[in-house]
Design a protein around this motif. Structure first.
Motif, PDB file in Angstrom:
ATOM      1  N   SER A 212      40.621  33.159  40.088  1.00 35.53           N
ATOM      2  CA  SER A 212      40.112  34.019  39.210  1.00 35.53           C
ATOM      3  C   SER A 212      39.257  33.162  38.063  1.00 35.53           C
ATOM      4  O   SER A 212      38.484  33.639  37.607  1.00 35.53           O
ATOM      5  CB  SER A 212      41.073  34.800  38.334  1.00 35.53           C
ATOM      6  OG  SER A 212      41.553  34.064  37.431  1.00 35.53           O
TER       7      SER A 212
ATOM      8  N   ASN B 102      37.109  38.498  31.243  1.00 35.47           N
ATOM      9  CA  ASN B 102      35.828  38.437  32.210  1.00 35.47           C
ATOM     10  C   ASN B 102      36.118  37.739  33.468  1.00 35.47           C
ATOM     11  O   ASN B 102      35.672  36.727  33.868  1.00 35.47           O
ATOM     12  CB  ASN B 102      34.806  37.667  31.328  1.00 35.47           C
ATOM     13  CG  ASN B 102      33.272  37.587  32.061  1.00 35.47           C
ATOM     14  OD1 ASN B 102      33.197  38.561  32.749  1.00 35.47           O
ATOM     15  ND2 ASN B 102      32.793  36.366  32.088  1.00 35.47           N
ATOM     16  N   VAL B 103      36.729  38.751  34.289  1.00 35.98           N
ATOM     17  CA  VAL B 103      37.058  38.379  35.833  1.00 35.98           C
ATOM     18  C   VAL B 103      36.734  39.600  36.564  1.00 35.98           C
ATOM     19  O   VAL B 103      36.778  40.520  35.917  1.00 35.98           O
ATOM     20  CB  VAL B 103      38.542  37.736  35.738  1.00 35.98           C
ATOM     21  CG1 VAL B 103      38.905  36.772  35.279  1.00 35.98           C
ATOM     22  CG2 VAL B 103      39.498  39.024  35.466  1.00 35.98           C
ATOM     23  N   GLN B 104      36.774  39.640  37.726  1.00 40.24           N
ATOM     24  CA  GLN B 104      36.449  40.462  38.589  1.00 40.24           C
ATOM     25  C   GLN B 104      37.818  41.380  38.786  1.00 40.24           C
ATOM     26  O   GLN B 104      39.076  40.747  38.846  1.00 40.24           O
ATOM     27  CB  GLN B 104      36.204  40.142  40.109  1.00 40.24           C
ATOM     28  CG  GLN B 104      34.799  39.307  40.133  1.00 40.24           C
ATOM     29  CD  GLN B 104      34.474  39.141  41.452  1.00 40.24           C
ATOM     30  OE1 GLN B 104      34.904  39.651  42.485  1.00 40.24           O
ATOM     31  NE2 GLN B 104      33.576  38.179  41.536  1.00 40.24           N
ATOM     32  N   TRP B 105      37.689  42.754  38.905  1.00 39.60           N
ATOM     33  CA  TRP B 105      38.675  43.554  39.088  1.00 39.60           C
ATOM     34  C   TRP B 105      39.949  43.410  40.113  1.00 39.60           C
ATOM     35  O   TRP B 105      41.071  43.387  39.971  1.00 39.60           O
ATOM     36  CB  TRP B 105      38.477  45.099  39.284  1.00 39.60           C
ATOM     37  CG  TRP B 105      37.905  45.656  37.943  1.00 39.60           C
ATOM     38  CD1 TRP B 105      36.658  45.865  37.645  1.00 39.60           C
ATOM     39  CD2 TRP B 105      38.556  46.185  36.726  1.00 39.60           C
ATOM     40  NE1 TRP B 105      36.471  46.348  36.338  1.00 39.60           N
ATOM     41  CE2 TRP B 105      37.692  46.526  35.979  1.00 39.60           C
ATOM     42  CE3 TRP B 105      40.042  46.478  36.500  1.00 39.60           C
ATOM     43  CZ2 TRP B 105      38.006  47.000  34.619  1.00 39.60           C
ATOM     44  CZ3 TRP B 105      40.376  46.701  35.205  1.00 39.60           C
ATOM     45  CH2 TRP B 105      39.261  47.141  34.376  1.00 39.60           C
ATOM     46  N   ARG B 106      39.460  42.778  41.126  1.00 39.19           N
ATOM     47  CA  ARG B 106      40.450  42.598  42.345  1.00 39.19           C
ATOM     48  C   ARG B 106      41.553  41.294  41.842  1.00 39.19           C
ATOM     49  O   ARG B 106      42.530  41.540  42.520  1.00 39.19           O
ATOM     50  CB  ARG B 106      39.684  42.090  43.558  1.00 39.19           C
ATOM     51  CG  ARG B 106      38.946  40.575  43.363  1.00 39.19           C
ATOM     52  CD  ARG B 106      38.564  40.279  44.695  1.00 39.19           C
ATOM     53  NE  ARG B 106      37.802  39.036  45.000  1.00 39.19           N
ATOM     54  CZ  ARG B 106      36.508  38.840  44.566  1.00 39.19           C
ATOM     55  NH1 ARG B 106      35.649  39.695  44.428  1.00 39.19           N
ATOM     56  NH2 ARG B 106      36.020  37.699  44.718  1.00 39.19           N
ATOM     57  N   TYR B 107      41.013  40.338  40.872  1.00 36.79           N
ATOM     58  CA  TYR B 107      42.080  39.700  40.639  1.00 36.79           C
ATOM     59  C   TYR B 107      42.967  40.293  39.798  1.00 36.79           C
ATOM     60  O   TYR B 107      44.334  39.986  39.687  1.00 36.79           O
ATOM     61  CB  TYR B 107      41.247  38.534  39.971  1.00 36.79           C
ATOM     62  CG  TYR B 107      40.462  37.609  40.777  1.00 36.79           C
ATOM     63  CD1 TYR B 107      40.851  36.952  41.874  1.00 36.79           C
ATOM     64  CD2 TYR B 107      39.067  37.704  40.532  1.00 36.79           C
ATOM     65  CE1 TYR B 107      40.179  36.122  42.520  1.00 36.79           C
ATOM     66  CE2 TYR B 107      38.127  36.803  41.522  1.00 36.79           C
ATOM     67  CZ  TYR B 107      38.684  36.093  42.434  1.00 36.79           C
ATOM     68  OH  TYR B 107      37.963  35.380  43.221  1.00 36.79           O
TER      69      TYR B 107
END
Length: 298
Positions: A163, A55-60
């Motif tokens: 992240s 559950n993290v943003q794609w950019r990370y």
């Protein structure tokens, strides 16, 4: 740390150390960027289909994949073909601890104790001796590449920290999804698309064995066990164990490729690991200090 956990952790350190010799085997015929791309492609497939996205943003995840794939292991593999011995490559990669300490002080305003500063001085002096006392196992290009890898290791840690992930293994697997393509593109930009066809023609069983070792025992099994250790035990217990990696790498390099160090390099490697050990060793907290020491401190 429990005895069985300790033995398992040491076993993983041995795998990670031996991995540097396997990297050398894998890049003998195939360009290191392409061999590294194959490593991460195998590590991701089919594991990613059985592990939920963290559950993290794609950019990370994208940033992690590029830095971990290209910045660390692409450059570390390339440093070996550029003239570093596999053992020296492992030792110099440990300088990421020094770089991380400098970044912590300058950017995050972290406090550095006298012990850490002394360790850094030890490690820096040993590093100079290690590189300058070459017997043909150190090259300028190789040192530049492995230092890029060491800097990338620090950047990778910053990405993971930013992240705020709590799913380390899933983050690692999904991040590696974004490693193979940039590695292939980088290789093609440097050498043209003929480098890919050349890799296909020169690929042999030793390359396959090396890449599979890097993908499964080193990456999937190794990081799975390491993350379990990080969950069960404090970082102060687990971090010093990573100092065994260069030791195993030097031994395996000597065993597989007859990579010998000069006496000055042997002493420098030992002093370097002592310096790094002083940096990663945590300060003794009040709660863990002996009763008499606490009274004197108070």
């Amino acid at each position: 740390m429990k005895r069985n956990d300790f033995l398992l952790a040491v076993f993983v350190m041995a795998i990670w150390g031996f991995n540097f010799s396997m990297i050398k085997m894998g890049v003998t015929n195939v360009h290191p960027l392409l061999a590294t791309a194959a490593r991460f492609a195998l590590a991701v497939m089919p594991a990613i289909f059985f592990i939920a996205k963290p559950n993290v943003q794609w950019r990370y995840l994208v940033g992690y994949g590029v830095v971990f794939g290209v910045g660390i292991w692409g450059m570390a593999s390339w440093s070996i073909t550029a003239g570093l011995s596999s053992g020296i490559s492992s030792v110099l990669l440990s300088s990421n601890v020094l770089i991380g300490m400098v970044v912590g002080i300058l950017i995050f305003k972290e406090y550095a104790s006298m012990r850490k500063l002394l360790g850094a001085a030890f490690a820096l002096c040993a590093l100079v001796v290690l590189v300058s006392s070459t017997t043909g196992n150190v090259t300028t290009e190789g040192v530049v590449l492995i230092m890029i890898a060491a800097c990338s290791w620090t950047l990778m840690g910053m990405i993971v920290k930013a992240s705020k992930t709590t799913q380390a293994f899933a983050f690692n697997v999904w991040g590696m999804l974004f490693a193979p393509v940039p590695l292939v593109i980088f290789a093609v930009l440097l050498h043209g698309d003929e480098i890919v066809w050349q890799a296909v023609e020169l690929w042999d069983w030793s390359t396959t064995l090396a890449v599979m070792f890097q993908a499964y025992p080193t990456t999937l099994f190794g990081y799975w066990v390491w993350n379990l250790m990080l969950i069960k035990y404090p970082l102060s217990t687990t971090a010093p164990l990573t100092l065994l990696v260069p030791v195993f790498a030097l031994v395996s390099g000597y065993w597989m490729y007859d990579e010998a160090l000069s006496l000055a390099q042997i002493i420098a490697s030992g002093l370097f690991l002592v310096g790094i050990g002083l940096i990663v060793k945590p300060a003794q907290s009040q709660s863990t200090m002996p009763k008499r020491a606490r009274k004197l401190a108070g």
